[in-house]
Scaffold this motif. Structure first.
Motif, PDB file in Angstrom:
ATOM      1  N   GLU A  93      36.380 -51.031   0.305  1.00 22.36           N
ATOM      2  CA  GLU A  93      36.433 -52.173   1.208  1.00 22.36           C
ATOM      3  C   GLU A  93      36.468 -53.484   0.432  1.00 22.36           C
ATOM      4  O   GLU A  93      35.993 -53.563  -0.702  1.00 22.36           O
ATOM      5  N   SER A  94      36.981 -54.503   1.085  1.00 24.63           N
ATOM      6  CA  SER A  94      36.954 -55.856   0.541  1.00 24.63           C
ATOM      7  C   SER A  94      37.076 -56.829   1.694  1.00 24.63           C
ATOM      8  O   SER A  94      37.393 -56.439   2.831  1.00 24.63           O
ATOM      9  N   GLY A  95      36.820 -58.101   1.400  1.00 22.54           N
ATOM     10  CA  GLY A  95      37.037 -59.137   2.393  1.00 22.54           C
ATOM     11  C   GLY A  95      35.793 -59.726   3.012  1.00 22.54           C
ATOM     12  O   GLY A  95      35.873 -60.659   3.813  1.00 22.54           O
ATOM     13  N   GLY A  96      34.633 -59.180   2.670  1.00 24.60           N
ATOM     14  CA  GLY A  96      33.412 -59.735   3.211  1.00 24.60           C
ATOM     15  C   GLY A  96      33.113 -61.111   2.636  1.00 24.60           C
ATOM     16  O   GLY A  96      33.773 -61.564   1.709  1.00 24.60           O
ATOM     17  N   GLY A  97      32.106 -61.746   3.224  1.00 22.26           N
ATOM     18  CA  GLY A  97      31.733 -63.067   2.733  1.00 22.26           C
ATOM     19  C   GLY A  97      30.742 -63.745   3.648  1.00 22.26           C
ATOM     20  O   GLY A  97      30.227 -63.136   4.593  1.00 22.26           O
ATOM     21  N   LEU A  98      30.496 -65.009   3.341  1.00 24.50           N
ATOM     22  CA  LEU A  98      29.576 -65.845   4.116  1.00 24.50           C
ATOM     23  C   LEU A  98      30.399 -66.844   4.924  1.00 24.50           C
ATOM     24  O   LEU A  98      31.186 -67.613   4.347  1.00 24.50           O
ATOM     25  N   VAL A  99      30.227 -66.800   6.234  1.00 24.00           N
ATOM     26  CA  VAL A  99      30.953 -67.717   7.113  1.00 24.00           C
ATOM     27  C   VAL A  99      29.995 -68.271   8.162  1.00 24.00           C
ATOM     28  O   VAL A  99      28.885 -67.768   8.344  1.00 24.00           O
ATOM     29  N   GLN A 100      30.468 -69.273   8.885  1.00 22.63           N
ATOM     30  CA  GLN A 100      29.667 -69.860   9.956  1.00 22.63           C
ATOM     31  C   GLN A 100      30.009 -69.205  11.295  1.00 22.63           C
ATOM     32  O   GLN A 100      31.076 -68.593  11.459  1.00 22.63           O
ATOM     33  N   GLN A 124      31.930 -48.084  -0.182  1.00 24.04           N
ATOM     34  CA  GLN A 124      30.660 -48.583  -0.702  1.00 24.04           C
ATOM     35  C   GLN A 124      30.103 -49.730   0.127  1.00 24.04           C
ATOM     36  O   GLN A 124      28.940 -50.099  -0.031  1.00 24.04           O
ATOM     37  N   GLY A 125      30.911 -50.283   1.005  1.00 23.40           N
ATOM     38  CA  GLY A 125      30.462 -51.350   1.885  1.00 23.40           C
ATOM     39  C   GLY A 125      30.793 -52.731   1.372  1.00 23.40           C
ATOM     40  O   GLY A 125      30.914 -52.950   0.161  1.00 23.40           O
ATOM     41  N   THR A 126      30.918 -53.663   2.306  1.00 21.73           N
ATOM     42  CA  THR A 126      31.141 -55.062   1.971  1.00 21.73           C
ATOM     43  C   THR A 126      30.271 -55.910   2.896  1.00 21.73           C
ATOM     44  O   THR A 126      30.178 -55.650   4.095  1.00 21.73           O
ATOM     45  N   GLN A 127      29.606 -56.901   2.322  1.00 27.81           N
ATOM     46  CA  GLN A 127      28.645 -57.703   3.068  1.00 27.81           C
ATOM     47  C   GLN A 127      29.347 -58.793   3.860  1.00 27.81           C
ATOM     48  O   GLN A 127      30.174 -59.541   3.325  1.00 27.81           O
ATOM     49  N   VAL A 128      28.984 -58.875   5.123  1.00 30.84           N
ATOM     50  CA  VAL A 128      29.421 -59.974   5.979  1.00 30.84           C
ATOM     51  C   VAL A 128      28.173 -60.704   6.448  1.00 30.84           C
ATOM     52  O   VAL A 128      27.277 -60.093   7.036  1.00 30.84           O
ATOM     53  N   THR A 129      28.125 -61.990   6.179  1.00 25.33           N
ATOM     54  CA  THR A 129      26.993 -62.807   6.594  1.00 25.33           C
ATOM     55  C   THR A 129      27.514 -63.969   7.432  1.00 25.33           C
ATOM     56  O   THR A 129      28.379 -64.718   6.981  1.00 25.33           O
ATOM     57  N   VAL A 130      26.985 -64.077   8.642  1.00 18.76           N
ATOM     58  CA  VAL A 130      27.393 -65.144   9.555  1.00 18.76           C
ATOM     59  C   VAL A 130      26.193 -66.060   9.754  1.00 18.76           C
ATOM     60  O   VAL A 130      25.165 -65.628  10.294  1.00 18.76           O
ATOM     61  N   SER A 131      26.311 -67.290   9.323  1.00 25.65           N
ATOM     62  CA  SER A 131      25.201 -68.229   9.447  1.00 25.65           C
ATOM     63  C   SER A 131      25.239 -68.894  10.815  1.00 25.65           C
ATOM     64  O   SER A 131      26.313 -69.201  11.331  1.00 25.65           O
ATOM     65  N   PRO A 132      24.061 -69.118  11.403  1.00 25.40           N
ATOM     66  CA  PRO A 132      24.006 -69.704  12.756  1.00 25.40           C
ATOM     67  C   PRO A 132      24.560 -71.124  12.800  1.00 25.40           C
ATOM     68  O   PRO A 132      24.554 -71.820  11.784  1.00 25.40           O
TER      69      PRO A 132
END
Length: 126
Positions: free
Chosen positions: A6-13, A118-126
């Motif tokens: 997997e790829s493409g995860g990240g930190l977004v709003q 293996q997984g990809t982290q997605v983080t969505v900030s409030p």
């Protein structure tokens, strides 16, 4: 040996979009179902979306239907998850998974899947 990356995860709003990719290798996937699952901190892994490779039929969890779109590129053995209107509760590690598809398969069940990335982290900030 099937491999999924997997790829493409990240930190977004909140409200943003991301597209996850999964490259599959090791065999032809014409007889497979492939899915996306996610696991948030302190929670069990849950079904997000799945696609029947040969027919391009798609399935979604209620929590993402209308916001997420699963698709596949047969020529390049790629699977995608387009995620729009992201919410804080979408924060999780997202996993790509694959299994041989049978008509009685429960493709929303984690236990049905044989191969995992293996997984990809997605983080969505409030």
């Amino acid at each position: 040996q099937v491999q999924l990356v997997e790829s493409g995860g990240g930190l977004v709003q909140t409200g943003a979009s991301l597209r996850l990719s999964c490259v599959a290798s090791g065999r032809a996937f014409i007889n497979y179902a492939m899915g996306w699952f996610r696991q948030a901190p302190g929670k069990e892994r849950e079904f997000v979306a799945a696609i029947i490779w040969a027919e391009s039929l798609t399935y979604y969890a209620d929590s993402v239907r209308g916001r997420f779109t699963i698709s596949r590129d047969n020529a390049n053995n790629m699977m995608y998850l387009q995620m729009n209107s992201l919410k804080a509760e979408d924060t999780a590690v997202y996993y790509c998974a694959a299994t041989i598809f049978y008509r009685d398969s429960n493709i929303e069940a984690e236990s049905e899947y044989t191969y995992w990335g293996q997984g990809t982290q997605v983080t969505v900030s409030p």
